[in-house]
Design a protein around this motif. Structure first.
Motif: not given
Length: 178
Positions: A26, A75, A77, A81, A85, A148
């Motif tokens: 990640e 944020e 992922k 996600a 999240a 994500g």
């Protein structure tokens, strides 16, 4: 969606996204996004990264400033996600909303590894502003972005809910193509 012109005719073929295998961690996705916030990813709405997550710290993956001095919190992922999240991003936003100009400048100096940098001047230069923003203009508002490969129903429901309540939040899917 991306398309390519087919050599066999004058038509468009869709390009299928690949799984996130080329970048095994990640952190690689985080670095890729942070390094391209200004020039590539948000054309017309450029962002200036000022901080990235430190290992073992409860922080968002990327913190950036927009032209108005607002803080944009990412944020990320690696895979799908979920609703969690968004909860993470909200927690990070609660903390970051308390940061004044001096805290943002400390983050930026640490991020750029230069204790002499002036955030106001760097922001003015980055965005080509005639005058630097007043220190009080920094971090007046926060914007949340969850990234994500896909999202679940809970995440999208929660994003819609918070948007309807005036919170600036978005989900952005990423795709890898060969």
């Amino acid at each position: 969606m991306l398309y390519k012109l087919s050599k066999s005719g004058k038509r468009f073929d869709s390009i299928e996204p690949m799984p996130f295998e080329g970048l095994p961690k990640e952190k690689h996705l985080e670095d890729l996004i942070a390094q391209n916030l200004f020039d590539v990813l948000f054309e017309g709405n450029e962002l200036m990264p000022i901080k990235q997550e430190r290992q073992w710290q409860p922080e968002a993956d990327i913190y950036a400033l927009n032209k108005q001095g607002d803080l944009v919190i990412f944020e990320l992922k690696k895979d799908m996600a979920g609703g969690g999240a968004l909860h993470q991003a909200l927690r990070y936003c609660e903390e970051a909303a308390q940061d004044g100009y001096e805290a943002l400048q400390r983050h930026y100096r640490k991020y750029r590894n230069d204790s002499a940098l002036d955030l106001q001047e760097a922001h003015r230069e980055t965005f080509g502003l005639e005058h630097a923003l007043d220190r009080s203009a920094f971090n007046r508002q926060q914007h949340l972005v969850v990234v994500g490969s896909a999202s679940d129903n809970a995440l999208m429901r929660n994003v819609r809910y918070w948007k309807s309540r005036g919170l600036s939040i978005d989900f952005i899917p990423y795709r890898i193509y060969q």
